[in-house]
Motif scaffolding. Structure first.
Motif, short mmCIF file in Angstrom:
data_model
loop_
_atom_site.label_atom_id
_atom_site.label_comp_id
_atom_site.label_asym_id
_atom_site.label_seq_id
_atom_site.Cartn_x
_atom_site.Cartn_y
_atom_site.Cartn_z
N HIS A 288 29.62 45.45 30.79
CA HIS A 288 29.74 44.01 30.50
C HIS A 288 28.44 43.46 29.91
O HIS A 288 27.95 42.40 30.32
N ARG B 145 37.17 39.43 44.07
CA ARG B 145 36.91 40.26 42.90
C ARG B 145 38.06 40.20 41.91
O ARG B 145 37.87 40.12 40.70
N ASP B 146 39.29 40.23 42.42
CA ASP B 146 40.46 40.31 41.57
C ASP B 146 40.97 38.94 41.09
O ASP B 146 41.83 38.88 40.21
N ALA B 147 40.45 37.86 41.65
CA ALA B 147 40.88 36.52 41.26
C ALA B 147 40.42 36.24 39.82
O ALA B 147 39.32 36.58 39.42
N ARG B 148 41.28 35.63 39.08
CA ARG B 148 40.94 35.31 37.67
C ARG B 148 41.00 33.84 37.46
O ARG B 148 41.74 33.08 37.75
#
Length: 137
Positions: A57, A134-137
Motif C-alpha cells: 500500500h 480490519r474488514d469494515a469498509r
C-alpha cells in the motif's frame, strides 16, 4: 466521553505496538516498511515490483526505495521477468529469507509478551473485534 476513551486507548496501544516493533527490528537494522516487504516476499515468493508496492500500500517509487535498500544489504535481488522483458521481479536472497524468519520469530515473541496478560477468552474476543474493524469498509 466513552468513545473518546476507547479511541485514546486504541491509539495508545497502536503507539505501543509501533515502539515495540521499532525496538524488535533494531538487531536487523531494517525499517518497518522493509520488514513488511520481507514478509510479503516470504509469503508471495518472487513478484513484480509493482505488485510489491500494491501489497505494501505504497507508491511504486517508495517500493523502489525499499527494494534498493534491501538489495544493497543483500536481502533481496532483482531478476528480469521471463514473461515481460520490461518488468522486474524481486525475490528474497537466502540471507533475506533468514532475516525474514528471524524477524517473524522475534515479532511473534513480542506479540506473546504484549498479549500475555489476556486470558484465552479475552484473546479470542479481541481477535474477533479486531477482525471486524480490519474488514469494515
Amino acid at each position: 466521553m466513552e468513545d473518546d476513551s476507547l479511541l485514546e486507548s486504541f491509539w495508545a496501544v497502536t503507539r505501543r505496538l509501533r515502539e515495540r516493533t521499532r525496538i524488535t527490528l533494531e538487531p536487523w537494522h531494517v525499517s518497518p516498511s522493509q520488514s513488511r516487504a520481507l514478509s510479503v516476499l516470504t509469503s508471495d515468493g518472487e513478484i513484480r515490483l509493482s505488485v510489491l508496492a500494491e501489497r505494501l500500500h505504497i507508491a511504486p517509487r517508495s517500493a523502489t526505495e525499499v527494494v534498493d535498500d534491501l538489495q544493497h544489504r543483500g536481502l533481496v535481488e532483482r531478476k528480469p521477468d521471463p514473461t515481460d522483458r520490461r518488468a522486474t521481479l524481486v525475490a528474497l536472497t537466502p540471507a533475506g529469507a533468514a532475516t525474514a524468519a528471524a524477524i517473524r520469530e522475534a515479532r511473534a515473541s513480542e506479540g506473546e509478551r504484549l498479549f500475555a496478560g489476556l486470558d484465552p477468552a479475552d484473546r479470542t474476543e479481541l481477535a474477533r473485534i479486531l477482525q471486524l474493524l480490519r474488514d469494515a469498509r
